[in-house]
Design a protein around this motif. Structure first.
Motif, PDB file in Angstrom:
ATOM      1  N   VAL A   8       0.613  -1.019  -0.145  1.00 32.37           N
ATOM      2  CA  VAL A   8      -0.039   0.276  -0.328  1.00 32.37           C
ATOM      3  C   VAL A   8       0.838   1.156  -0.046  1.00 32.37           C
ATOM      4  N   LEU A   9       1.990   0.774   0.825  1.00 31.84           N
ATOM      5  CA  LEU A   9       3.381   2.033   1.078  1.00 31.84           C
ATOM      6  C   LEU A   9       3.769   2.315  -0.814  1.00 31.84           C
ATOM      7  N   GLY A  10       4.312   1.630  -0.608  1.00 31.46           N
ATOM      8  CA  GLY A  10       4.438   1.271  -2.244  1.00 31.46           C
ATOM      9  C   GLY A  10       3.878   1.781  -3.426  1.00 31.46           C
ATOM     10  N   LEU A  11       2.261   1.272  -3.402  1.00 31.87           N
ATOM     11  CA  LEU A  11       1.054   1.834  -4.486  1.00 31.87           C
ATOM     12  C   LEU A  11       1.493   3.462  -4.548  1.00 31.87           C
ATOM     13  N   VAL A  12       1.011   4.245  -2.873  1.00 34.81           N
ATOM     14  CA  VAL A  12       0.886   5.619  -3.340  1.00 34.81           C
ATOM     15  C   VAL A  12       2.097   5.943  -3.186  1.00 34.81           C
ATOM     16  N   ALA A  13       3.266   5.685  -2.708  1.00 40.00           N
ATOM     17  CA  ALA A  13       4.776   6.785  -2.901  1.00 40.00           C
ATOM     18  C   ALA A  13       4.936   6.720  -4.175  1.00 40.00           C
ATOM     19  N   GLY A  14       5.065   5.219  -4.815  1.00 35.65           N
ATOM     20  CA  GLY A  14       5.097   5.286  -6.923  1.00 35.65           C
ATOM     21  C   GLY A  14       4.147   6.234  -7.365  1.00 35.65           C
ATOM     22  N   PHE A  15       2.737   5.759  -7.102  1.00 33.64           N
ATOM     23  CA  PHE A  15       1.808   6.985  -7.801  1.00 33.64           C
ATOM     24  C   PHE A  15       2.434   8.413  -7.842  1.00 33.64           C
ATOM     25  N   ILE A  16       2.464   9.168  -6.695  1.00 26.53           N
ATOM     26  CA  ILE A  16       3.235  10.158  -6.219  1.00 26.53           C
ATOM     27  C   ILE A  16       4.049  10.499  -7.289  1.00 26.53           C
ATOM     28  N   GLY A  17       5.243   9.708  -6.600  1.00 26.63           N
ATOM     29  CA  GLY A  17       6.217  10.034  -7.464  1.00 26.63           C
ATOM     30  C   GLY A  17       6.408  10.007  -8.922  1.00 26.63           C
ATOM     31  N   SER A  18       5.642   9.277  -9.136  1.00 24.70           N
ATOM     32  CA  SER A  18       5.648   9.148 -10.796  1.00 24.70           C
ATOM     33  C   SER A  18       4.162  10.366 -11.507  1.00 24.70           C
ATOM     34  N   LYS A  19       3.554  10.503 -10.421  1.00 23.89           N
ATOM     35  CA  LYS A  19       3.094  11.834 -11.104  1.00 23.89           C
ATOM     36  C   LYS A  19       4.283  13.317 -10.797  1.00 23.89           C
ATOM     37  N   VAL A  20       4.875  13.448  -9.852  1.00 22.30           N
ATOM     38  CA  VAL A  20       6.281  14.102  -9.293  1.00 22.30           C
ATOM     39  C   VAL A  20       7.067  13.676 -10.950  1.00 22.30           C
TER      40      VAL A  20
END
Length: 86
Positions: A8-20
């Motif tokens: 869950v943490l990886g999904l959220v962090a990966g999604f936010i990181g990809s958007k950034v």
């Protein structure tokens, strides 16, 4: 942390990181993978500077994971995709 919490943490962090990094996601699987690895990288980087790393499923850990994911995604795009993203 449990495996589900890391995912869950990886999904959220990966999604936010990809958007950034490039304003689009890399795909669900790649976002999760880069997010989880980014959380580990972020935790390592923070510990090198004397700060606590990922400590659980909380806002601080999410910030650490996103910082690691952004660094990892930037490196991924620079080396694998041959595109420099600032």
């Amino acid at each position: 942390m449990s495996l589900l919490a890391w995912i869950v943490l990886g999904l959220v962090a990966g999604f936010i990181g990809s958007k950034v990094v490039n304003n689009t996601g890399q795909g669900l699987l790649v976002d999760i993978l880069l997010g989880v690895v980014g959380a580990v990288v972020g935790g390592f980087l923070f510990k090198q500077f004397g700060e606590p790393g990922v400590s659980g499923l909380n806002l601080y850990s999410l910030v650490v994971a996103v910082i690691g994911a952004v660094n990892l995604l930037w490196l991924y795009h620079a080396l694998i995709c041959r595109r420099w993203v600032l």
